[in-house]
Design a protein around this motif. Structure first.
Motif, PDB file in Angstrom:
ATOM      1  N   LEU A 198     -36.336 -29.458  51.825  1.00 34.35           N
ATOM      2  CA  LEU A 198     -37.297 -30.413  51.281  1.00 34.35           C
ATOM      3  C   LEU A 198     -38.573 -30.427  52.121  1.00 34.35           C
ATOM      4  O   LEU A 198     -39.683 -30.495  51.575  1.00 34.35           O
ATOM      5  CB  LEU A 198     -36.682 -31.816  51.247  1.00 34.35           C
ATOM      6  N   LYS A 199     -38.420 -30.353  53.423  1.00 35.72           N
ATOM      7  CA  LYS A 199     -39.581 -30.348  54.315  1.00 35.72           C
ATOM      8  C   LYS A 199     -40.481 -29.149  54.018  1.00 35.72           C
ATOM      9  O   LYS A 199     -41.717 -29.286  53.941  1.00 35.72           O
ATOM     10  CB  LYS A 199     -39.115 -30.310  55.777  1.00 35.72           C
ATOM     11  N   LYS A 214     -44.250 -29.213  52.274  1.00 36.14           N
ATOM     12  CA  LYS A 214     -45.343 -28.536  52.984  1.00 36.14           C
ATOM     13  C   LYS A 214     -46.125 -27.643  52.024  1.00 36.14           C
ATOM     14  O   LYS A 214     -47.360 -27.669  51.981  1.00 36.14           O
ATOM     15  CB  LYS A 214     -44.789 -27.719  54.145  1.00 36.14           C
ATOM     16  N   TRP A 215     -45.386 -26.874  51.213  1.00 37.72           N
ATOM     17  CA  TRP A 215     -46.040 -25.978  50.258  1.00 37.72           C
ATOM     18  C   TRP A 215     -46.679 -26.749  49.108  1.00 37.72           C
ATOM     19  O   TRP A 215     -47.765 -26.397  48.640  1.00 37.72           O
ATOM     20  CB  TRP A 215     -45.040 -24.945  49.725  1.00 37.72           C
ATOM     21  N   ASN A 265     -47.945 -29.776  49.244  1.00 34.36           N
ATOM     22  CA  ASN A 265     -49.169 -30.380  49.768  1.00 34.36           C
ATOM     23  C   ASN A 265     -50.290 -29.347  49.885  1.00 34.36           C
ATOM     24  O   ASN A 265     -51.452 -29.646  49.586  1.00 34.36           O
ATOM     25  CB  ASN A 265     -48.896 -31.026  51.128  1.00 34.36           C
ATOM     26  N   LYS A 266     -49.925 -28.137  50.319  1.00 31.76           N
ATOM     27  CA  LYS A 266     -50.913 -27.063  50.433  1.00 31.76           C
ATOM     28  C   LYS A 266     -51.475 -26.709  49.059  1.00 31.76           C
ATOM     29  O   LYS A 266     -52.683 -26.524  48.889  1.00 31.76           O
ATOM     30  CB  LYS A 266     -50.258 -25.834  51.070  1.00 31.76           C
ATOM     31  N   TRP A 267     -50.581 -26.648  48.075  1.00 31.65           N
ATOM     32  CA  TRP A 267     -50.998 -26.332  46.693  1.00 31.65           C
ATOM     33  C   TRP A 267     -51.843 -27.458  46.127  1.00 31.65           C
ATOM     34  O   TRP A 267     -52.872 -27.231  45.494  1.00 31.65           O
ATOM     35  CB  TRP A 267     -49.748 -26.090  45.851  1.00 31.65           C
ATOM     36  N   SER A 268     -51.433 -28.700  46.362  1.00 32.81           N
ATOM     37  CA  SER A 268     -52.165 -29.872  45.877  1.00 32.81           C
ATOM     38  C   SER A 268     -53.567 -29.933  46.476  1.00 32.81           C
ATOM     39  O   SER A 268     -54.547 -30.199  45.780  1.00 32.81           O
ATOM     40  CB  SER A 268     -51.393 -31.145  46.231  1.00 32.81           C
ATOM     41  N   GLU A 269     -53.660 -29.678  47.785  1.00 31.93           N
ATOM     42  CA  GLU A 269     -54.961 -29.716  48.461  1.00 31.93           C
ATOM     43  C   GLU A 269     -55.914 -28.643  47.935  1.00 31.93           C
ATOM     44  O   GLU A 269     -57.131 -28.805  47.995  1.00 31.93           O
ATOM     45  CB  GLU A 269     -54.759 -29.548  49.972  1.00 31.93           C
ATOM     46  N   SER A 270     -55.349 -27.571  47.407  1.00 27.76           N
ATOM     47  CA  SER A 270     -56.179 -26.502  46.846  1.00 27.76           C
ATOM     48  C   SER A 270     -56.575 -26.790  45.397  1.00 27.76           C
ATOM     49  O   SER A 270     -57.217 -25.968  44.750  1.00 27.76           O
ATOM     50  CB  SER A 270     -55.417 -25.169  46.885  1.00 27.76           C
ATOM     51  N   LYS A 271     -56.170 -27.984  44.912  1.00 30.85           N
ATOM     52  CA  LYS A 271     -56.378 -28.380  43.514  1.00 30.85           C
ATOM     53  C   LYS A 271     -55.601 -27.456  42.575  1.00 30.85           C
ATOM     54  O   LYS A 271     -56.066 -27.060  41.514  1.00 30.85           O
ATOM     55  CB  LYS A 271     -57.876 -28.403  43.149  1.00 30.85           C
ATOM     56  N   TYR A 272     -54.385 -27.123  43.006  1.00 26.60           N
ATOM     57  CA  TYR A 272     -53.411 -26.358  42.220  1.00 26.60           C
ATOM     58  C   TYR A 272     -53.933 -24.970  41.819  1.00 26.60           C
ATOM     59  O   TYR A 272     -53.822 -24.567  40.661  1.00 26.60           O
ATOM     60  CB  TYR A 272     -52.960 -27.166  41.005  1.00 26.60           C
TER      61      TYR A 272
END
Length: 293
Positions: free
Chosen positions: A207-208, A212-213, A215-222
């Protein structure tokens, strides 16, 4: 120092929370959804308690126009968005970064059961003790307390509270599950919590990595190029989180795999049908959810 906000409905759970942590609470956030006559009673209970202990009181009275502006048919979904956006607004105004919410062990069990019914693709069942809503830290210090214990606390310490009569009506999925779980024996309840905790512990590491992935994808605006880099073993789980945050539930593993292939394909400016009036749109750079009228 009073570093916390607190979400207080006026029910026994939140009033127990308010009384236990009153010395740490700077301000209370109360939402009146204007959906039942007793809502005014609950508002006054919270307001009077705050006045007695010199705690700032912020109230949001939700209008019909506010509900309609979200263009959602699920009341509980809209209500959740409204209250958390309200909490965030008050936090920014008060310059506070933490809020206490009175979720308890019964809430944890109800949520876990609902998640299990909807899908087997989650890596965590229940409600996290701490998490974030944007930059607001949400803490749930009563998550290991039973609902009845919190009501008993209010009675023992003569803390006023109101009972939301709609909780006993079969008008929401959660209410039906609440009735089911309340019929369990103490042994059955404890056995279920033990099973859920074991499941969560087993999947903690995975889950961790998944979070992490995501959040990285979300921050890139998917962005598609970021999604492609996500390890295959957790892609389905990342998509599951994405869909859950958009209130899309019940997708099978097979459908999640199909969505992953859709995102990774070379096709551009295309749509994937997620639900009757919900599409997943893919363009050159990223994906997005489209809600049809």
């Amino acid at each position: 120092m009073k570093e916390y906000l607190a979400a207080v409905s006026g029910g026994p759970d939140s009033m127990a929370l308010l009384d236990i942590y009153k010395d740490k609470i700077y301000a209370v956030c109360h939402v009146n959804y204007n959906k039942r006559e007793t809502a005014v009673r609950d508002k006054n209970i919270v307001k009077q308690y705050c006045k007695k202990y010199n705690i700032k009181f912020y109230c949001l009275d939700v209008s019909q126009e506010m509900y309609e502006s979200y263009k959602q048919h699920n009341f509980q979904t809209v209500a959740r968005i409204i209250r958390y956006e309200f909490f965030l607004k008050v936090a920014h105004k008060a310059k506070k970064k933490k809020i206490l919410i009175a979720h308890n062990l019964d809430d944890f069990a109800e949520t876990a059961y609902m998640q299990q019914v909807r899908s087997s693709n989650s890596l965590f069942y229940g409600i996290a003790k701490n998490n974030y809503y944007n930059d607001l830290l949400i803490e749930r210090p009563l998550i290991n307390k039973r609902k009845q214990a919190l009501e008993d606390y209010c009675i023992k310490h003569k803390i006023p509270y109101g009972i939301d009569e709609t909780n006993s009506m079969d008008i929401y999925e959660r209410n039906k599950i609440r009735k089911l779980i309340s019929s369990w024996s103490l042994l059955m309840f404890e056995k279920y919590i033990k099973q859920i905790n074991a499941f969560n512990k087993k999947n903690a590491s995975k889950l961790k990595t998944t979070n992490k992935w995501f959040n990285k994808w979300s921050e890139s605006k998917y962005q598609n190029k970021v999604f492609i880099k996500i390890p295959n073993v957790i892609r389905n789980h990342v998509i599951y989180i994405f869909l859950s945050k958009n209130e899309i539930h019940g997708c099978s593993s097979k459908k999640l795999e199909a969505i992953a292939k859709f995102i990774c394909s070379d096709n551009l400016n295309v749509d994937y049908r997620l639900a009757e009036k919900t599409l997943l749109h893919k363009n050159k750079n990223n994906i997005s959810i489209i809600k049809l009228k």
